[in-house]
Motif scaffolding. Structure first.
Motif, short mmCIF file in Angstrom:
data_model
loop_
_atom_site.label_atom_id
_atom_site.label_comp_id
_atom_site.label_asym_id
_atom_site.label_seq_id
_atom_site.Cartn_x
_atom_site.Cartn_y
_atom_site.Cartn_z
N MET A 143 0.83 -1.18 0.00
CA MET A 143 0.00 0.00 0.00
C MET A 143 0.87 1.25 0.00
SD MET A 143 -2.06 2.50 1.79
CE MET A 143 -1.17 2.51 3.25
N TRP A 144 2.02 1.20 0.75
CA TRP A 144 2.90 2.37 0.80
C TRP A 144 3.58 2.59 -0.53
CZ3 TRP A 144 1.83 5.62 4.34
CH2 TRP A 144 1.33 5.18 5.56
N ASP A 145 3.94 1.50 -1.19
CA ASP A 145 4.54 1.65 -2.53
C ASP A 145 3.53 2.25 -3.50
OD1 ASP A 145 6.92 0.59 -1.63
OD2 ASP A 145 6.44 -1.46 -2.29
N LEU A 146 2.30 1.79 -3.43
CA LEU A 146 1.24 2.34 -4.29
C LEU A 146 1.05 3.82 -4.00
CD1 LEU A 146 -1.05 1.99 -6.33
CD2 LEU A 146 -2.52 1.32 -4.44
N HIS A 147 1.07 4.19 -2.72
CA HIS A 147 0.90 5.60 -2.36
C HIS A 147 2.06 6.44 -2.90
CE1 HIS A 147 1.15 9.20 0.27
NE2 HIS A 147 -0.15 9.22 0.00
N ALA A 148 3.28 5.94 -2.75
CA ALA A 148 4.44 6.69 -3.25
C ALA A 148 4.37 6.85 -4.77
CB ALA A 148 5.74 5.97 -2.85
N LEU A 149 3.90 5.82 -5.47
CA LEU A 149 3.80 5.87 -6.92
C LEU A 149 2.67 6.80 -7.38
CD1 LEU A 149 4.53 4.63 -9.75
CD2 LEU A 149 2.77 2.92 -9.26
N ALA A 150 1.53 6.75 -6.71
CA ALA A 150 0.34 7.44 -7.19
C ALA A 150 0.10 8.80 -6.52
CB ALA A 150 -0.88 6.56 -6.96
N GLU A 151 0.88 9.17 -5.49
CA GLU A 151 0.59 10.40 -4.76
C GLU A 151 0.52 11.65 -5.64
OE1 GLU A 151 2.03 13.13 -1.00
OE2 GLU A 151 3.30 11.48 -1.66
N PRO A 152 1.45 11.90 -6.54
CA PRO A 152 1.33 13.12 -7.35
C PRO A 152 0.04 13.14 -8.20
CG PRO A 152 3.54 12.19 -7.58
CD PRO A 152 2.72 11.20 -6.81
N THR A 153 -0.27 12.00 -8.79
CA THR A 153 -1.48 11.92 -9.62
C THR A 153 -2.72 12.05 -8.76
OG1 THR A 153 -0.29 10.44 -11.11
CG2 THR A 153 -2.68 10.52 -11.32
N LEU A 154 -2.76 11.38 -7.61
CA LEU A 154 -3.91 11.46 -6.72
C LEU A 154 -4.10 12.89 -6.20
CD1 LEU A 154 -3.52 8.17 -4.64
CD2 LEU A 154 -5.20 8.65 -6.41
N LEU A 167 -7.68 2.17 -3.36
CA LEU A 167 -7.16 1.56 -4.60
C LEU A 167 -6.59 0.18 -4.33
CD1 LEU A 167 -5.41 4.63 -6.28
CD2 LEU A 167 -7.57 3.55 -6.94
N ALA A 168 -5.97 0.00 -3.19
CA ALA A 168 -5.43 -1.31 -2.84
C ALA A 168 -6.57 -2.32 -2.67
CB ALA A 168 -4.59 -1.23 -1.57
N SER A 201 -10.14 -6.15 -8.74
CA SER A 201 -11.13 -6.05 -9.81
C SER A 201 -10.65 -5.16 -10.96
CB SER A 201 -12.44 -5.50 -9.25
OG SER A 201 -12.25 -4.25 -8.66
N TRP A 202 -9.47 -4.61 -10.87
CA TRP A 202 -8.92 -3.75 -11.91
C TRP A 202 -8.24 -4.60 -12.97
CZ3 TRP A 202 -3.34 -2.51 -11.95
CH2 TRP A 202 -3.00 -1.63 -12.98
N ASP A 203 -8.40 -4.21 -14.23
CA ASP A 203 -7.77 -4.91 -15.35
C ASP A 203 -6.49 -4.16 -15.72
OD1 ASP A 203 -7.09 -6.36 -17.59
OD2 ASP A 203 -8.68 -5.50 -18.85
N PRO A 204 -5.31 -4.77 -15.51
CA PRO A 204 -4.05 -4.07 -15.79
C PRO A 204 -3.86 -3.71 -17.26
CG PRO A 204 -3.64 -6.15 -14.64
CD PRO A 204 -5.09 -6.08 -14.93
N ARG A 240 -13.97 7.99 -9.97
CA ARG A 240 -15.21 8.35 -9.29
C ARG A 240 -15.11 8.10 -7.78
NH1 ARG A 240 -18.08 11.48 -12.53
NH2 ARG A 240 -18.52 10.52 -14.51
N ARG A 241 -14.46 7.03 -7.43
CA ARG A 241 -14.28 6.73 -6.00
C ARG A 241 -13.36 7.77 -5.36
NH1 ARG A 241 -14.89 1.89 -2.67
NH2 ARG A 241 -15.94 1.08 -4.49
N ILE A 242 -12.35 8.21 -6.09
CA ILE A 242 -11.43 9.22 -5.57
C ILE A 242 -12.17 10.55 -5.41
CG2 ILE A 242 -9.34 10.54 -6.10
CD1 ILE A 242 -8.31 7.91 -7.48
#
Length: 181
Positions: A1-12, A43-44, A49-52, A63-65
């Motif tokens: 989850m922390w890696d996902l946050h570090a990767l997606a933080e600027p976009t989020l 997101l985690a 259910s996400w298709d890569p 929408r969830r964001i």
């Protein structure tokens, strides 16, 4: 989850800021960071259910964001002005009169109302009143007019429906007699 946050933080952060600008509400920097953490957790949870092969995860869940921003802000609106609520509205029942009286006054100028009024002369005044009240309730969209009229007239709904049935049968008899030469 922390890696996902570090990767997606600027976009989020950009997505959250865009949503708060869209609804014209400024969220503080600390709150935006907290919301990016909440978004990463969401997101985690959604990752299975996400298709890569499709859109990026945060685009797929935009929408969830956006919902996180709305959940953080809550409902904001002006308070009710209590002085407006102090005005007593007139009763509609008093303003319109009794249904049979209204029908009789309408019968003076409208032929269909005149025919209905003459047809209702074949039943008792009480039954005609109940029948007309049920028709009025149906006209305003009441799905169970027999219940409403039953309460007003101190009758069971089944009794109200029976009165309406008898009035309709009597009106049909009157119509048959008029049609026969």
């Amino acid at each position: 989850m922390w890696d996902l946050h570090a990767l997606a933080e600027p976009t989020l952060t950009c997505m959250l800021r865009a949503e708060d600008r869209r609804i014209d509400f400024r969220i503080g920097d600390d709150d935006v960071f907290d919301l990016t953490l909440d978004a990463a957790i969401d997101l985690a949870k959604l990752a299975r259910s996400w298709d890569p092969d499709g859109a990026l995860l945060w685009v797929w869940a935009r929408r969830r964001i956006a919902g996180l921003v709305h959940g953080h802000i809550g409902v904001f609106a002006d308070g009710l002005d209590d002085t407006v609520l102090d005005i007593e509205a007139p009763s509609l029942r008093d303003a319109e009169g009794q249904p049979r009286e209204v029908l009789r006054s309408l019968a003076l100028s409208h032929p269909a109302a005149r025919r209905l009024d003459r047809g209702l002369d074949a039943v008792t005044e009480r039954d005609a009143d109940i029948y007309l009240r049920v028709q009025l309730e149906k006209a305003v969209g009441n799905r169970s007019p027999a219940v409403t009229i039953g309460v007003e007239c101190d009758l069971r709904p089944a009794a109200v429906r029976k009165v309406v049935q008898r009035v309709l049968e009597r009106l049909a008899d009157v119509a048959e007699r008029v049609e026969q030469p």
